[in-house]
Each structure stands twice: as C-alpha cells, then as structure tokens.
Design an enzyme around this catalytic site. Structure first.
Site: not given
Length: 387
Positions: A134, A194, A198, A214, A240, A243, A247
């Site tokens: 990450d 998605c 949003c 976002c 969040c 999205c 899906c």
C-alpha cells in the site's frame, strides 16, 4: 530450476494463508506515466501517493537488478457475522470494510515475510526481496493486474474472479527471474454502476478517480470537511464502500478466511456519541489496531459529529454543546456548531441563545463563522415559521 521453484511456491501459498498469488516481470510500468502526470496536473491526486514519479514506474529505481515481482492477495470479509445492536438513542457509525479487523498492513507483511522465508529455504540462489504494502512506491493494483490476479475495474480497484474487489494486495520485488503469468483484461463491459452510484461523482469511468472528491479521502483529511461532502458520508466515519457494494462482481462475496481480519462490533460500528469524548489513550486502546486509525482521532471525531447530524440524533445535542463549550480544537468546535444547527428544530430559542452567548467567548475565526451561519439558519427558521 526457477520453474520448479515457482510451482513449489504456488503449492505452498495456500498453506501460508495466501489466497491468490501471481508473478510478473520487473519491466517498467511506463503505460501509467501519461495518466499519472495528467492526474497530478488536474489536481486529482490525494497527496498520500508516493511523490517520486520515476520510482512508481521503474522497479529498478528502488531495487538493484530486479527480475520479477510476486503479487499476493488476501480476501477480507464484507459482512459482520454477529448481529449489530440497534438503538435509536445509541446510533452507530461505520468503518469501511477495508478497516475491519487488524490493520491489513501488518497482516500482509507477516504473510510476505513467511513467503520470503519459504523461498529462501527452497533455493540456493542468493535471493533478495523487497516486500511492499500500500504505502510502497509501486501501484498495488497495476502489479496485481499484470501478475494475473484480476483486472482493474472502472472504480480503480482490483477485481478478482473469486473474491471480487474485497482483497488486500501486496507485492515483492525479487532478483529471481520467475516466468510471468498472463495479465487479466478489463471485464466491466458497458457496466457503469460504480460511476453512477458514487455520490460526489469522483470516479472518472476509466479506472481513475478525482481523489479530492472521493468520500474515502474526505474522511481522512485533517481539516474541516467541506459542507458539500458532509451529508454524503452518511454514518460512515472512515472510508467508503459504495463503489464496491454496487459492483456486480462483488455480489455474494463474503470471505472469512483470516481470523485477524474479523470485525469486532464495537470497533467496526462504534456508538457515535462515545467517539466524542475519547482521550488519546482511550482512542488507541479502542481503535489502535485498525487501519482506519492511522490519521488519529481528530478526523474520526469530526466525522462522528457529522454522522450524528446525518442520522438526525437529537439526543446528541447536549454532548455537542459540551464539545462547543470545552473542546480545545477549533475545527471540532466548528463542526459541532454546524451539527447543532442541523439538528435544531424550529423555534429553538435556547439553542440560539447558547450560540449567541458563545459568540462572545469564541476567539477562533473558523468557529465564529460557523456560529454566525448556525444563528442565521435558526433565525431563518423562526422567520419562516412566523410568516
């Protein structure tokens, strides 16, 4: 030689608790260069990204003579197995699913250390490794896609066949020349769910997003949240999931493979009012093991105040007034003023009196601005009632 080692790794990966594993070359990710430059020029980056562009694109800038990259994925839960208590006087907030359980950075690092130890024990090569999770230089999703773990969806997340996008990703650069696996091409087709769902329209529709819009980014900022985004976070206090939840590839996906990832109700869905009075020590004790704690308690307390207004919890007004009166942080006081105004009923004379009296005590301009807006809102409500 290396083909046999690769097969040993594939066979051992499940025993190591790795849910998906793939291999790719250490060739540059030059296909990303134009997009990354355009995103930065457009102001669509979050600031959390690695700032040296060349190191994001060229593995040989961060590792001496790289030959391969090993990508791994661990599946995480999408549902809490216990029943979450429901009480209108104790409304709860939510951490996004990627923050459930123990911080995934630690879990992935442990798995990659075990994998590296296994490889070293099974090769005579002078092997070198650089694991990343990450916060490393490379793009996790780009590496995972090229290594065949899944495809990058319109929402920019890696979508796997087995687990949807509910996966944590990590990668290991090495000097061992493993044969690469086949990349997976995008399978979204004409689906735009998605993008359509949003709330702040942050997704650009091609796998990129305007990170500044976002909601996950908004919950992680440290300053005041723009009023545009406050109602959109609803009762979420970190991250969040929208999205992901809309899906089609995530339909029915809910894996409980790793005990360290299992959510605890009081961590994943804390009582909002209890968030407002936490000391630093109490915060670390309650939430310190979560990935969502990395920015500290201040943003999460701000988000909890906003969530209380969004869920219309009027029982929170007394504690919000205490926050306005006593909290030393101007941004938190200002957010509490806004929340009180949102929760006020018409003709709330006592609240308006409190806010006006506090105007005379308040020295911070941000809070003064919030007080003026709140008093104006309450006065407008009274005038509308009288007309």
């Amino acid at each position: 030689m290396y083909a046999e080692l690769k097969q040993k790794i594939l066979a051992a990966s499940a025993d190591l608790g790795i849910d998906k594993i793939g291999f790719t070359t250490a060739a540059p990710f030059t296909e990303m260069a134009a997009s990354l430059q355009a995103q930065k020029a457009a102001g669509h980056t979050s600031g959390f990204e690695h700032q040296v562009l060349a190191e994001r694109l060229y593995p040989d800038k961060i590792f001496e003579q790289p030959q391969s990259i090993i990508a791994i994925a661990l599946a995480y839960p999408s549902k809490i197995q216990q029943q979450v208590p429901r009480n209108r006087k104790q409304r709860r907030g939510n951490f996004a699913r990627a923050s459930w359980g123990e911080d995934y950075h630690f879990i992935l690092r442990d798995k990659m250390q075990q994998l590296v130890a296994f490889i070293k024990a099974n090769t005579a090569t002078e092997a070198r490794f650089k694991p990343m999770v990450d916060t490393g230089e490379l793009s996790d999703v780009a590496v995972a896609q090229r290594a065949g773990l899944g495809f990058i969806g319109r929402n920019g997340l890696l979508i796997t066949e087995e687990f949807g996008s509910f996966v944590y990703l990590g990668e290991i650069i090495t000097n061992i020349p493993f044969a690469p696996d086949t990349p997976v091409e995008n399978q979204c087709g004409t689906c735009t769910r998605c993008v359509d769902y949003c709330p702040p329209q942050a997704l650009l529709g091609d796998g990129r997003l305007n990170a500044q819009r976002c909601l996950s980014y908004q919950t992680q900022t440290k300053g005041a949240m723009a009023e545009e985004f406050r109602p959109l976070i609803r009762s979420v206090i970190y991250g969040c999931d929208i999205c992901q939840l809309v899906c089609p590839f995530n339909r029915g996906k809910d894996e409980h493979r790793h005990t360290r990832m299992e959510p605890k109700i009081e961590e994943a869905t804390p009582v909002l009012q209890s968030m407002l009075t936490l000391s630093n020590k109490e915060f670390k004790q309650r939430f310190g093991r979560l990935a969502g704690s990395w920015r500290g308690k201040k943003p999460l307390q701000r988000n909890a105040i906003i969530a209380l207004a969004n869920v219309k919890d009027r029982t929170a007004v007394p504690i919000l007034l205490e926050v306005i009166e006593n909290d030393p942080r101007p941004m938190i006081r200002a957010t509490a003023v806004w929340a009180v105004a949102m929760l006020a009923r018409h003709n709330e004379a006592q609240l308006k009196t409190f806010l006006r009296e506090h105007q005379g005590k308040e020295n911070d301009p941000e809070v003064q601005q919030a007080l003026l807006a709140a008093i104006t809102k309450l006065s407008t409500s009274v005038a509308n009632d009288q007309s």
